[in-house]
Design a protein around this motif. Structure first.
Motif, PDB file in Angstrom:
ATOM      1  N   GLY A 407     -11.718  77.192  61.251  1.00 38.07           N
ATOM      2  CA  GLY A 407     -12.461  76.013  61.414  1.00 38.07           C
ATOM      3  C   GLY A 407     -12.034  74.486  60.989  1.00 38.07           C
ATOM      4  N   GLU A 408     -12.739  73.542  60.728  1.00 37.78           N
ATOM      5  CA  GLU A 408     -12.255  72.394  60.557  1.00 37.78           C
ATOM      6  C   GLU A 408     -12.632  71.691  59.177  1.00 37.78           C
ATOM      7  OE1 GLU A 408     -11.410  69.362  64.137  1.00 37.78           O
ATOM      8  OE2 GLU A 408     -13.592  69.035  63.229  1.00 37.78           O
ATOM      9  N   TYR A 409     -11.794  70.817  58.531  1.00 37.62           N
ATOM     10  CA  TYR A 409     -12.122  70.013  57.641  1.00 37.62           C
ATOM     11  C   TYR A 409     -12.408  68.773  58.310  1.00 37.62           C
ATOM     12  CZ  TYR A 409      -9.927  72.975  53.904  1.00 37.62           C
ATOM     13  OH  TYR A 409     -10.058  73.939  53.150  1.00 37.62           O
ATOM     14  N   GLU A 410     -13.638  68.068  58.125  1.00 35.24           N
ATOM     15  CA  GLU A 410     -14.202  67.051  58.871  1.00 35.24           C
ATOM     16  C   GLU A 410     -14.200  65.842  57.769  1.00 35.24           C
ATOM     17  OE1 GLU A 410     -18.150  67.586  60.142  1.00 35.24           O
ATOM     18  OE2 GLU A 410     -17.306  69.232  61.522  1.00 35.24           O
ATOM     19  N   SER A 411     -13.346  64.728  58.162  1.00 36.11           N
ATOM     20  CA  SER A 411     -13.420  63.367  57.923  1.00 36.11           C
ATOM     21  C   SER A 411     -12.726  63.576  56.511  1.00 36.11           C
ATOM     22  CB  SER A 411     -14.609  62.631  57.780  1.00 36.11           C
ATOM     23  OG  SER A 411     -15.245  62.516  59.104  1.00 36.11           O
ATOM     24  N   MET A 412     -11.592  64.204  56.366  1.00 38.53           N
ATOM     25  CA  MET A 412     -10.909  64.314  54.955  1.00 38.53           C
ATOM     26  C   MET A 412     -10.503  62.855  54.375  1.00 38.53           C
ATOM     27  SD  MET A 412     -10.131  67.403  53.344  1.00 38.53           S
ATOM     28  CE  MET A 412      -8.445  66.933  52.691  1.00 38.53           C
ATOM     29  N   ALA A 413     -10.908  62.898  53.262  1.00 33.78           N
ATOM     30  CA  ALA A 413     -10.643  61.284  52.417  1.00 33.78           C
ATOM     31  C   ALA A 413     -10.741  61.461  51.090  1.00 33.78           C
ATOM     32  CB  ALA A 413     -11.681  60.334  52.906  1.00 33.78           C
ATOM     33  N   ILE A 414     -10.029  60.406  50.388  1.00 33.05           N
ATOM     34  CA  ILE A 414      -9.969  60.363  48.983  1.00 33.05           C
ATOM     35  C   ILE A 414     -10.547  58.702  48.656  1.00 33.05           C
ATOM     36  CG2 ILE A 414      -8.924  60.318  46.923  1.00 33.05           C
ATOM     37  CD1 ILE A 414      -6.881  62.514  48.042  1.00 33.05           C
ATOM     38  N   HIS A 415     -11.294  58.539  47.851  1.00 32.07           N
ATOM     39  CA  HIS A 415     -11.987  56.899  47.547  1.00 32.07           C
ATOM     40  C   HIS A 415     -11.367  56.905  46.139  1.00 32.07           C
ATOM     41  CE1 HIS A 415     -14.607  57.017  51.016  1.00 32.07           C
ATOM     42  NE2 HIS A 415     -14.740  58.113  50.913  1.00 32.07           N
ATOM     43  N   ASN A 416     -10.568  55.948  45.998  1.00 38.90           N
ATOM     44  CA  ASN A 416      -9.995  55.358  44.620  1.00 38.90           C
ATOM     45  C   ASN A 416     -10.588  54.109  44.196  1.00 38.90           C
ATOM     46  OD1 ASN A 416      -7.636  57.707  44.327  1.00 38.90           O
ATOM     47  ND2 ASN A 416      -7.757  56.456  46.495  1.00 38.90           N
ATOM     48  N   ILE A 417     -11.279  53.985  43.142  1.00 37.50           N
ATOM     49  CA  ILE A 417     -11.855  52.987  42.303  1.00 37.50           C
ATOM     50  C   ILE A 417     -11.078  52.507  41.136  1.00 37.50           C
ATOM     51  CG2 ILE A 417     -13.491  51.840  41.314  1.00 37.50           C
ATOM     52  CD1 ILE A 417     -15.477  53.677  43.056  1.00 37.50           C
ATOM     53  N   ALA A 418     -10.240  51.520  40.947  1.00 40.18           N
ATOM     54  CA  ALA A 418      -9.387  51.221  40.045  1.00 40.18           C
ATOM     55  C   ALA A 418      -9.940  50.065  38.940  1.00 40.18           C
ATOM     56  CB  ALA A 418      -7.640  50.655  40.342  1.00 40.18           C
ATOM     57  N   LEU A 419      -9.973  50.186  37.875  1.00 43.15           N
ATOM     58  CA  LEU A 419     -10.411  49.145  36.934  1.00 43.15           C
ATOM     59  C   LEU A 419      -9.394  48.983  35.775  1.00 43.15           C
ATOM     60  CD1 LEU A 419     -14.305  50.053  36.621  1.00 43.15           C
ATOM     61  CD2 LEU A 419     -13.313  48.337  37.870  1.00 43.15           C
ATOM     62  N   GLY A 420      -8.820  47.706  35.672  1.00 40.35           N
ATOM     63  CA  GLY A 420      -7.773  47.777  34.747  1.00 40.35           C
ATOM     64  C   GLY A 420      -7.711  46.458  34.002  1.00 40.35           C
ATOM     65  N   LEU A 421      -6.969  46.476  32.733  1.00 41.98           N
ATOM     66  CA  LEU A 421      -6.864  45.332  31.748  1.00 41.98           C
ATOM     67  C   LEU A 421      -5.564  45.465  31.550  1.00 41.98           C
ATOM     68  CD1 LEU A 421      -9.260  44.764  28.839  1.00 41.98           C
ATOM     69  CD2 LEU A 421      -6.609  44.570  28.422  1.00 41.98           C
ATOM     70  N   ASN A 422      -4.870  43.917  31.598  1.00 39.19           N
ATOM     71  CA  ASN A 422      -3.523  43.803  31.157  1.00 39.19           C
ATOM     72  C   ASN A 422      -3.695  42.689  30.028  1.00 39.19           C
ATOM     73  OD1 ASN A 422      -0.677  44.384  31.790  1.00 39.19           O
ATOM     74  ND2 ASN A 422      -0.695  42.222  31.889  1.00 39.19           N
ATOM     75  N   TRP A 423      -3.079  43.067  28.794  1.00 45.17           N
ATOM     76  CA  TRP A 423      -3.145  42.186  27.805  1.00 45.17           C
ATOM     77  C   TRP A 423      -1.445  41.861  27.165  1.00 45.17           C
ATOM     78  CZ3 TRP A 423      -3.821  44.214  22.033  1.00 45.17           C
ATOM     79  CH2 TRP A 423      -4.035  43.042  21.286  1.00 45.17           C
ATOM     80  N   ILE A 424      -1.616  40.679  27.310  1.00 45.01           N
ATOM     81  CA  ILE A 424      -0.167  40.055  26.780  1.00 45.01           C
ATOM     82  C   ILE A 424      -0.253  39.264  25.437  1.00 45.01           C
ATOM     83  CG2 ILE A 424       1.576  38.184  27.085  1.00 45.01           C
ATOM     84  CD1 ILE A 424       0.670  38.209  29.992  1.00 45.01           C
ATOM     85  N   PHE A 425       0.429  40.027  24.362  1.00 44.31           N
ATOM     86  CA  PHE A 425       0.590  39.432  22.991  1.00 44.31           C
ATOM     87  C   PHE A 425       2.058  39.259  22.403  1.00 44.31           C
ATOM     88  CE2 PHE A 425       0.060  44.025  23.083  1.00 44.31           C
ATOM     89  CZ  PHE A 425       0.906  44.281  21.860  1.00 44.31           C
TER      90      PHE A 425
END
Length: 425
Positions: A407-425
């Motif tokens: 058979g066939e894998y149709e429209s294989m994809a991975i969706h990544n959503i990144a939320l980040g926080l960089n703190w300088i101290f």
């Protein structure tokens, strides 16, 4: 009966072979950091925040104050298999769509003007697939989870104004779980339900990352990293349930009913070369060239240890992979930095050798993102990246017990959503 015992043993071992090669198939560049919005372009040369402790430890010398970056990254896998008429097993199409958590925590602190220490906690490889109990490929795989969490202390030293070196020690905690349906071979009762084989184990593995950062002039950087292979020696015990008596007796006679399997998994060595150049006050461009040694990873040795000891060496026909990326950052306003990137990773296995534990092909990455400087000490990051593999064909046949699945894998994809926080101290 002797033929049945031999056939059952051989088929079960062959069904276990894909396990060791799962590994998410690819190292994850996506760790909840700003790299997601760049499709990883500049991975080993950007060195703009605490994530450099993981991507290239040598870049830590560029950070003059202590920084901590936290990144959360949910990943949605679109994995759907449509079987064709050539498939010999009964069942539904495969639907392994679902969310997987990812992300990381990174810290860098200067010890002296030329010496820096860093620490990272990140999941840099892994994948989880759950096709369900009644899909057509259940005799090859029903469900698999293989994840690695890396704890990585790092040091960096600035040799002079242009050259810095760095290294990290990577301790990886690997988690393995796999379920495979067992064909009960009920010739007199074809409606006899399937049995199940479940494997679970957790182990530690170790590796190192070594990096160099070269800055010939302000705003221009070249980075190079080498990641050694990580070996995870999984030794799960076979846990069967729902077997019909004749099959249970055949497995017991071969020492497979309560056997310890030796399934070594190796995340391969890899090299990354990156460049970063600040064109003007607003625009910077960056890129990558990379290589990963998946051809060695594909040569697997599976050992069944019980009253009988049976070993099987199989070449999964994996190939080395190549990576290239281009990206840019644009300072839209004083607090807002926009980013975008595109990357390509070659396939690690030809379609003729594709298996349901790792339905993977050549991958395009498309990333967009932005960083907002909330204050001098706090920067927020948001990014999205699409990993696109398109349509992939699969034709696998390991005999009458597992059947042929086409058979066939149709429209294989991975969706990544990144939320980040960089703190300088």
């Amino acid at each position: 009966m002797k033929f049945l015992k031999t056939k059952v043993m051989t088929t079960l071992i062959l069904c276990l072979v894909p396990l060791s090669a799962h590994a998410g198939g690819l190292y994850l560049y996506e760790l909840g950091t700003p790299d997601v919005g760049l499709a990883a372009a500049g991975y080993a040369a950007r060195a703009q925040d605490a994530s450099t402790a993981f991507t290239n430890p040598a870049g830590m010398t560029r950070l003059k104050e202590t920084q901590v970056l936290f990144g959360a990254q949910p990943m949605y896998l679109h994995v759907k298999f449509d079987s064709s008429a050539e498939t010999t097993t009964s069942g539904k199409n495969g639907d392994a769509n679902g969310w997987i958590p990812a992300g990381g925590l990174f810290m860098v602190t200067p010890l002296t003007p030329d010496l820096s220490f860093g620490f990272s906690v990140a999941g840099n490889f892994g994948l989880g697939l759950d096709y369900g109990d009644d899909w057509v490929g259940r005799y090859y795989l029903k469900e698999v989870l293989l994840q690695g969490v890396v704890l990585a202390p790092a040091l960096a030293y600035r040799i002079n104004d242009q050259v810095s070196i760095g290294a990290s020690f990577n301790a990886t905690y690997g988690t393995l779980m796999e379920k495979i349906a067992v064909n009960n071979v009920a010739l007199l009762n074809p409606d006899y339900p399937d049995g199940e084989l479940k494997l679970e184990d957790n182990v530690w593995g170790f590796s190192g990352t070594f990096g160099v950062l070269y800055e010939p002039q302000p705003g221009t950087r070249f980075g190079a990293t080498y990641l050694s292979k990580t070996k995870l020696d999984f030794e799960p015990k076979t846990k069967f349930k729902g077997l019909r008596p004749l099959l249970a007796a055949a497995l017991d006679s071969k020492g497979l009913l309560d056997a310890k399997l030796k399934l070594p998994f190796e995340a391969p060595q890899a090299v990354m070369l990156s460049a970063f150049h600040q064109l003007n006050d607003r625009l910077a461009i960056m890129g990558n060239l990379g290589w990963q040694d998946w051809s060695q990873f594909g040569k697997l040795d599976v050992t069944v240890a019980a009253e009988d000891t049976t070993s099987l060496t199989v070449d999964r026909q994996y190939k080395d992979t190549w990576h290239a990326a281009l990206g840019a950052q644009y300072q839209w306003s004083e607090p807002l930095l926009l980013s975008g990137g595109i990357a390509y990773d070659s396939e690690m296995v030809d379609e003729k050798d594709l298996t349901p534990d790792l339905p993977s092909g050549a991958m395009w990455r498309f990333g967009v993102g932005g960083q907002f400087a909330w204050s001098e000490a706090l920067t927020l990051n948001c990014a999205y990246e699409l990993n696109w593999m398109g349509d992939l064909s699969m034709d696998i046949n390991r005999g009458p017990l597992a059947g042929r699945v086409v058979g066939e894998y149709e429209s294989m994809a991975i969706h990544n959503i990144a939320l980040g926080l960089n703190w300088i101290f």
